[in-house]
Design an enzyme around this catalytic site. Structure first.
Site: not given
Ligand SMILES: NC(=O)c1ccc[n+]([C@@H]2O[C@H](COP(=O)([O-])OP(=O)(O)OC[C@H]3O[C@@H](n4cnc5c(N)ncnc54)[C@H](O)[C@@H]3O)[C@@H](O)[C@H]2O)c1
Length: 363
Positions: A115, A137, A179, A226, A236, A241, A245, A248, A252, A264
């Site tokens: 939990r 999140k 971003e 942020k 949110e 918050r 977006n 976005h 999306h 993205h």
């Molecule tokens: N929780 C939130 O508030 C929030 C906000 C924005 C996005 N997200 C989520 O984040 C995700 C996208 O995250 P992302 O863009 O970091 O992508 P990701 O986590 O898929 O990483 C991208 C690629 O880079 C590689 N990688 C990561 N760090 C590395 C490094 N230092 N050196 C070499 N390779 C590396 C990873 O293995 C992967 O193949 C989405 O699922 C999205 O929904 C969440």
């Protein structure tokens, strides 16, 4: 090691430690923990596990897959079963080492295991350092939608080690800049002296070259923005918050209807151009703002139109936008206007048509 702490003032406050060497703070922020479960991906663990593990007591590594498919309930079950088999208990902790995919999945697993056990986010992508790792999140995907199953679970600390960005593939880094561009456009140009906009304007080359001296400032500025928004509206609920977006809604819709080979962050960049054009066509801002929403993503080498967009139908994208889980039934956009960036419902069809044409959608 040279890090700085950006505070996040939520109910249980925590810091985002930004700078080269931040991974080395894991032992400090997790001092006294009996066991730490480190969740990561193989390629990231190969590079950065030693840095994060040094000084930590008993820890075990739990690897997960790469990509959105791995951000699933199946992975959460796999992780939780691994935690249980290893004997992770309520007072122990999880550390998420990776990009947003690892952070979201490990964060959600931590939110439901026993939990809720404490989680430290150690983001290794630019996108995760400026956005995903901060604010609590967490979520995974189900076939019916992205991020549909999740929880708010604030980390106890974020370790944004900017030296990890050196190994990030070029497109992933550039995607993160989408971003960053969003934060720059969200910042009030009148009051943010010496802030993110000045940094991007005066050090564009250094930002694109991932100059270690600039990365700390860049990530700290974005993390600070942020953090401010999250503290004002942690769950949110008030609309504050939701301003994060910006850009976005279209992004999306593009991702849902096929992605078009965009990351993205690239989709967000096009969404920012779209937002500028849309709000300009609604006569909410002058041409200078519309131009800024186009010029900033372009200056960071990001796309400003949908590749192959002439084959797309605006109506199909609008249908997806209406289904967006963040829209309350109609069409809602985050747009700049006379009172800053706010939510705007149902803009006129002519303004939408203009904005779609401006990003190359439709013939
Ligand atoms: N929780 C939130 O508030 C929030 C906000 C924005 C996005 N997200 C989520 O984040 C995700 C996208 O995250 P992302 O863009 O970091 O992508 P990701 O986590 O898929 O990483 C991208 C690629 O880079 C590689 N990688 C990561 N760090 C590395 C490094 N230092 N050196 C070499 N390779 C590396 C990873 O293995 C992967 O193949 C989405 O699922 C999205 O929904 C969440």
């Amino acid at each position: 090691m040279s890090t700085r702490a950006v505070p996040v003032a939520v109910a249980t406050p925590y810091d985002v430690h930004v700078g080269p060497g931040a991974l080395g703070l894991a032992a400090t922020v997790l001092a006294g923990r009996r066991r730490v479960a480190i969740v990561s991906q193989a390629a990231i663990a190969d590079r950065y596990l030693d840095a994060v593990r040094s000084g930590l007591g008993e820890c075990e590594v739990f690897l997960m897959g790469d990509g959105e498919e791995a951000k699933s309930l199946a992975t959460v079950e796999h992780l939780c079963r691994g935690f249980a088999a290893w004997g992770l208990l309520r007072g122990d902790a999880v550390l998420a080492l990776g990009g947003g995919v690892v952070g979201d999945t490990a964060g959600f697993a931590a939110s439901v295991y026993y939990r809720g056990v404490d989680v430290v986010q150690a983001p290794t992508t630019l996108l995760a350092q400026v956005d995903a790792a901060i604010g609590g999140k967490t979520a995974v995907n189900i076939p019916e939608g992205k991020n549909l199953v999740g929880a708010f679970h604030q980390p106890i600390a974020v370790l944004a080690d900017t030296s990890t960005l050196a190994s990030l593939p070029d497109r992933e880094y550039r995607g993160g800049l989408g971003e960053v561009a969003k934060y720059a456009l969200l910042a009030d140009p009148a009051t943010e002296q010496g802030g993110i906009n000045a940094l991007l304007r005066e050090h564009t080359g250094a930002v694109l070259a991932r100059d270690p001296g600039i990365l700390g400032d860049l990530v700290a500025h974005c993390a600070g923005m942020k953090a401010g928004v999250v503290a004002a509206d942690p769950h949110e609920r008030t609309g504050v918050r939701a301003t994060l977006n910006l850009g976005h809604t279209l992004a999306h819709a593009l991702e849902t209807t096929g992605g078009y080979g965009l990351t993205h962050g690239e989709a967000v960049a096009i969404g920012l151009v779209f937002a500028g054009e849309l709000t300009g066509a609604c006569e909410r801002v002058g041409l200078d703002t519309v131009d800024r929403y186009q010029a900033l993503p372009a200056s960071l080498g990001l796309p400003t139109a949908v590749p192959g967009g002439e084959a797309l139908r605006a109506e199909d994208l609008l249908a997806v936008m209406r289904r967006d889980k963040k829209a309350a039934g109609g069409l809602t956009f985050v747009l700049p206007g006379p009172d800053g960036v706010t939510l705007v419902d149902d803009p006129p069809p002519a303004a939408l048509a203009h904005a779609f044409a401006a990003v190359g959608v439709g013939g």
